[in-house]
Every structure is written in structure tokens, then in C-alpha cells.
Design an enzyme around this catalytic site. Structure first.
Site, PDB file in Angstrom:
ATOM      1  N   GLU A  37       0.815  -1.214   0.000  1.00  0.00           N
ATOM      2  CA  GLU A  37       0.000   0.000   0.000  1.00  0.00           C
ATOM      3  C   GLU A  37       0.846   1.260   0.000  1.00  0.00           C
ATOM      4  O   GLU A  37       1.837   1.355   0.736  1.00  0.00           O
ATOM      5  CB  GLU A  37      -0.907  -0.018   1.236  1.00  0.00           C
ATOM      6  CG  GLU A  37      -2.277   0.551   0.983  1.00  0.00           C
ATOM      7  CD  GLU A  37      -3.090  -0.303   0.012  1.00  0.00           C
ATOM      8  OE1 GLU A  37      -3.098   0.020  -1.191  1.00  0.00           O
ATOM      9  OE2 GLU A  37      -3.703  -1.280   0.456  1.00  0.00           O
ATOM     10  N   ASP A  40       2.892   2.211  -4.893  1.00  0.00           N
ATOM     11  CA  ASP A  40       2.857   2.201  -6.368  1.00  0.00           C
ATOM     12  C   ASP A  40       3.325   3.532  -6.953  1.00  0.00           C
ATOM     13  O   ASP A  40       3.655   3.599  -8.132  1.00  0.00           O
ATOM     14  CB  ASP A  40       1.467   1.807  -6.911  1.00  0.00           C
ATOM     15  CG  ASP A  40       0.381   2.813  -6.604  1.00  0.00           C
ATOM     16  OD1 ASP A  40       0.521   3.602  -5.641  1.00  0.00           O
ATOM     17  OD2 ASP A  40      -0.623   2.812  -7.337  1.00  0.00           O
ATOM     18  N   SER A 133     -13.875   2.596  -7.223  1.00  0.00           N
ATOM     19  CA  SER A 133     -15.014   2.829  -8.110  1.00  0.00           C
ATOM     20  C   SER A 133     -14.651   3.877  -9.162  1.00  0.00           C
ATOM     21  O   SER A 133     -15.128   3.818 -10.302  1.00  0.00           O
ATOM     22  CB  SER A 133     -16.256   3.254  -7.323  1.00  0.00           C
ATOM     23  OG  SER A 133     -15.959   4.364  -6.511  1.00  0.00           O
ATOM     24  N   GLU A 166      -6.587  10.706 -14.201  1.00  0.00           N
ATOM     25  CA  GLU A 166      -6.722  10.941 -12.758  1.00  0.00           C
ATOM     26  C   GLU A 166      -5.681  11.974 -12.286  1.00  0.00           C
ATOM     27  O   GLU A 166      -6.001  12.890 -11.536  1.00  0.00           O
ATOM     28  CB  GLU A 166      -6.507   9.585 -12.056  1.00  0.00           C
ATOM     29  CG  GLU A 166      -6.699   9.616 -10.592  1.00  0.00           C
ATOM     30  CD  GLU A 166      -8.099   9.204 -10.128  1.00  0.00           C
ATOM     31  OE1 GLU A 166      -8.800   8.486 -10.869  1.00  0.00           O
ATOM     32  OE2 GLU A 166      -8.480   9.613  -9.034  1.00  0.00           O
ATOM     33  N   ASP A 178      -4.349   0.883  -9.461  1.00  0.00           N
ATOM     34  CA  ASP A 178      -5.787   0.644  -9.614  1.00  0.00           C
ATOM     35  C   ASP A 178      -6.157   0.408 -11.078  1.00  0.00           C
ATOM     36  O   ASP A 178      -6.841  -0.555 -11.420  1.00  0.00           O
ATOM     37  CB  ASP A 178      -6.590   1.839  -9.081  1.00  0.00           C
ATOM     38  CG  ASP A 178      -6.289   2.115  -7.623  1.00  0.00           C
ATOM     39  OD1 ASP A 178      -5.673   1.254  -6.974  1.00  0.00           O
ATOM     40  OD2 ASP A 178      -6.664   3.195  -7.136  1.00  0.00           O
ATOM     41  N   TYR A 230      -3.826  12.370   0.408  1.00  0.00           N
ATOM     42  CA  TYR A 230      -3.089  11.459  -0.475  1.00  0.00           C
ATOM     43  C   TYR A 230      -1.964  12.232  -1.168  1.00  0.00           C
ATOM     44  O   TYR A 230      -0.806  11.810  -1.187  1.00  0.00           O
ATOM     45  CB  TYR A 230      -4.050  10.853  -1.505  1.00  0.00           C
ATOM     46  CG  TYR A 230      -3.402   9.832  -2.410  1.00  0.00           C
ATOM     47  CD1 TYR A 230      -3.475   8.472  -2.117  1.00  0.00           C
ATOM     48  CD2 TYR A 230      -2.696  10.214  -3.552  1.00  0.00           C
ATOM     49  CE1 TYR A 230      -2.883   7.527  -2.937  1.00  0.00           C
ATOM     50  CE2 TYR A 230      -2.102   9.289  -4.372  1.00  0.00           C
ATOM     51  CZ  TYR A 230      -2.200   7.944  -4.071  1.00  0.00           C
ATOM     52  OH  TYR A 230      -1.604   7.016  -4.877  1.00  0.00           O
TER      53      TYR A 230
HETATM   54  C1  GLA Z   1      -5.172   4.748  -4.219  1.00  0.00           C
HETATM   55  C2  GLA Z   1      -4.374   5.092  -5.466  1.00  0.00           C
HETATM   56  C3  GLA Z   1      -3.395   3.978  -5.805  1.00  0.00           C
HETATM   57  C4  GLA Z   1      -2.547   3.582  -4.608  1.00  0.00           C
HETATM   58  C5  GLA Z   1      -3.422   3.357  -3.376  1.00  0.00           C
HETATM   59  C6  GLA Z   1      -2.600   3.141  -2.133  1.00  0.00           C
HETATM   60  O1  GLA Z   1      -6.013   3.670  -4.464  1.00  0.00           O
HETATM   61  O2  GLA Z   1      -5.233   5.319  -6.553  1.00  0.00           O
HETATM   62  O3  GLA Z   1      -2.582   4.373  -6.893  1.00  0.00           O
HETATM   63  O4  GLA Z   1      -1.559   4.524  -4.350  1.00  0.00           O
HETATM   64  O5  GLA Z   1      -4.299   4.441  -3.136  1.00  0.00           O
HETATM   65  O6  GLA Z   1      -1.834   1.997  -2.242  1.00  0.00           O
END
Ligand code: GLA
Length: 379
Positions: A37, A40, A133, A166, A178, A230
Site C-alpha cells: 500500500e 505504487d 469505483s 486521474e 488501480d 493522499y
Molecule cells: C489509491 C491510489 C493507488 C494507490 C493506493 C494506495 O487507491 O489510486 O494508486 O496509491 O491508493 O496503495
């Protein structure tokens, strides 16, 4: 199952546009990350799976250049329109900005779309809960354009374009996990992805044979500031990376002695993910569960992306009979957790964790037993 969902998408189309003639219906899954987690966007390894839950869209070509979007999940927004000759995001918050962002990103990459579409979306994935989603509707829209307009677009490019949508238009500096997982999903397999090189391997997931159920627990917390938090983590990682002078934080060969908490999470999470892949290959679910528990602790104490709702769900889950492991999944700050639960204990798990959560938080959690599904398709 698909047939019922197809019908719901067709019904949504009929509700919005008054006809259900000549429709084509498409699907794209959501995803759950087993482990790996917040790495990426640091060139690390991740181990996600596509879900059999996701987003459906009933679609009909138009003869003009208008794109019309309707979503049964946001029915109060009615139909949102956007002209291909004047492609821009809609002001304010609307689900339609995800598909519009994809159209903009396709255009940036030289993919031209000549005609408009009437689209009605219907999703059976909980919205804004950490099961992607938004990436699901992005990939679904790009996939529909690829099929209907015969775009010369391979899967990985499609995932990259959705990530760009995104990053550039939605304004979240997400990594590729994702979108990649949703495009490349394979039933009953996890994807072990190197996010630095995009090399990947499918790893069979034998949970069912071992009487293990993958349970998603939703915090039902409103994630108002999740995107900005984030992005804050993303910026912190950029600064750390510059200090260590590496291309990606996951290139650090071992944990530096003076590592910050952020770096400690990134480096140890990457190591845990490599071990988790081996555990999954060996059907060693005890070890996988243990690594998931450690991952949560690191996300809570070092990366600080959990919060009381996720911690309550996870820590209560970890104390239940038949639980091999539990952790937050996705971006955090609310959203949901993923737990490996012995199938015979799922009912008591849901009851006990649900009771403790409601007592402590004053609102309920929701639970879903999920299956690992495949990537986008026409249904
Ligand atoms: C979100 C982001 C992903 C990843 C996760 C955390 O889902 O879209 O790219 O960074 O958080 O692992």
C-alpha cells in the site's frame, strides 16, 4: 449474475434516455489490494486483485458529437452532457468528470473520437469506499471507446491513459495500481506488479479451496479530505526521494539507519509484499495474514493514513476467531479493510466486528464477501 447486472444497466439507460433499443453493455471491475500500500507511486511491488463487483454501462452511439452521461448511482445528477468539440471538465463535483477526464486524456494521447455516446452507468461497487469505483468508471469508459471507435489501444496504454486522466484532470497523484489491476484482472488470481517497470505475474489465489473468504469491511466514513491527504503523502515521498537521490524510494536496497517514518513504511511494505507473494504461491495463508497485519501497523504508525474507523475495524477483526489477517486497503483515510477469514467464521466475524464498530463509532460498518474477477468485457 452478469445477466441481472446487464439488465440493471439497461434499465438505467431506459430511465435516462427513454429507450433500450440497440444497446451494448460493458463491464469493468473494482479492485482490492491484498498488500503493497502506498508504494505504487514509489516504484514498489503491489499485490492487488480485480473484483467480480464493478461498474456496468449501457451504451448507444449518437450521430452528433455529444457525450451524455447518466449514472444510476448518482441519479439526482440526471444527465450530464459534454460536447466533443468543447471537451472540458464540468464545474463542481460530478461523477461525469471521471469519464470526461478519460476523453481528455485519450485526446492528449492522439486518440480521436468522432461521434458522441449516450451512456448509463450502474455500479454494484460501494462508491468512494477504497475499492476503486473511480478507476473502474475510468477504465470502463476508455474500454468502451476502444471497442466502439476501434482505437488502436493496448491494455497497458489504456491503464496509463486512465492514470493520466486521474493525475492531470482529477488532480490526484495516484500510482498505476488501480487502473492496471482493473484492466489486467484475472479471475481467482492476484497480480504481482512491479510498478517501476510494469512487469507483472499472475499469482493463483486458492482461498476457496482452503475455505478462506476475503471479507471487505467498509468504514462508511465520509472521505472528504482524502485526495488532498493522499497528495500530501505523494509530495513527502518526492522530497525523501530527492534526499536519497534515487529514482524511486523502493530502489533503496535496505532501510537506511536514519530513515523517517515515511521511508520506513515504504521500504518495509515493499519487502512485505515480496514475501506475501511467496506466501500466496505456497498457499501459506497464515504467513500472508501475518504480513497483512504488519502492513496495517506500518500504515497506522509510520505512514499515518488510517484513522480511528479503520483501526477499530482492523484491530477488532484481528481478535476474532478464524481471522488470519486484516488490514486497511486502498488509499486509507476511511474507505475499507480487507480480511482473510475462515469461511465457517464469516458470520460471527461480521456480527462481532459490526457490533464493536457501531458501539464505538456510533454508526454502522458494512461487510461484503468478495470474489476475484476478471478485467473489462462486453456483457
Ligand atoms: C489509491 C491510489 C493507488 C494507490 C493506493 C494506495 O487507491 O489510486 O494508486 O496509491 O491508493 O496503495
Amino acid at each position: 449474475m452478469n445477466y441481472e447486472n446487464r439488465k440493471l444497466a439497461v434499465n438505467a439507460f431506459e430511465k435516462a434516455y427513454g429507450t433500450s433499443l440497440g444497446l451494448r453493455v460493458f463491464f469493468a471491475p473494482g479492485r482490492v489490494n491484498l498488500i503493497g500500500e502506498h508504494i505504487d507511486y514509489n516504484g514498489g511491488f503491489v499485490l492487488p486483485c480485480a473484483l467480480s463487483l464493478g461498474t456496468y454501462a449501457a451504451v448507444r452511439l449518437r450521430s452528433d458529437s455529444l457525450f451524455c452521461f447518466y449514472s444510476d448511482n448518482f441519479a439526482d445528477e440526471k444527465i450530464v452532457e459534454c460536447d466533443l468539440n468543447d471537451l472540458k471538465l464540468i464545474e463542481g463535483k460530478t461523477f461525469a468528470n471521471y469519464p470526461i477526464a478519460v476523453l481528455l486524456a485519450l485526446k492528449d494521447n492522439g486518440y480521436s473520437i468522432e461521434k458522441g455516446l449516450n451512456i448509463a452507468y450502474y455500479g454494484n461497487l460501494p462508491i468512494n469506499s477504497g475499492l476503486s469505483s473511480s478507476a473502474s468508471i475510468e477504465v470502463l469508459t476508455a474500454y468502451i471507446c476502444k471497442v466502439l471507435f476501434r482505437l488502436d489501444l493496448d491494455n497497458i496504454t489504456l491503464a496509463k491513459i486512465c492514470q493520466q486522466a486521474e493525475n492531470k484532470y482529477i488532480g490526484v497523484n495516484c500510482g498505476i495500481m488501480d487502473q492496471f489491476t482493473i484492466v489486467m484482472g484475472k479471475a481467482d488470481h492476484a497480480i504481482f506488479l512491479n510498478t517501476a517497470t510494469l512487469e507483472y505475474e499472475y499469482v493463483p489465489v486458492n482461498f476457496t479451496d482452503s475455505n478462506i473468504t476475503l471479507v471487505i469491511s467498509q468504514t462508511n466514513k465520509k472521505r472528504t479530505l482524502a485526495d488532498s491527504k493522499y497528495n500530501e503523502r505523494f509530495v513527502s515521498c518526492q522530497k525523501e526521494k530527492a534526499m536519497y537521490n534515487v529514482e524511486n524510494l523502493c530502489d533503496l536496497p535496505s532501510l537506511p539507519v536514519d530513515a523517517s517514518k515515511i521511508v520506513r513504511h515504504i521500504v518495509t511494505e515493499n519487502q512485505r509484499t515480496i514475501k506475501a507473494k511467496e506466501a500466496l504461491e505456497n498457499n501459506d495463508f497464515e504467513l500472508l495474514g501475518k504480513l497483512m497485519n504488519e502492513s496495517h501497523k506500518s500504515l497506522k504508525e509510520d505512514y499515518e493514513v488510517t484513522g480511528i474507523e479503520l483501526d477499530t475495524l482492523v484491530e477488532t477483526a484481528q481478535r476474532q476467531k478464524g481471522v488470519l489477517g486484516s488490514r486497511m486497503t486502498g488509499a486509507g483515510f476511511g474507505g475499507c479493510t480487507v480480511s482473510l477469514v475462515k469461511s465457517e467464521n464469516v458470520d460471527s466475524f461480521i456480527k462481532n466486528v459490526g457490533d464493536v464498530y457501531r458501539e464505538k463509532m456510533g454508526f454502522r460498518a458494512d461487510f461484503l464477501s468478495v470474489n476475484i474477477g476478471k478485467g473489462p468485457c462486453e456483457v
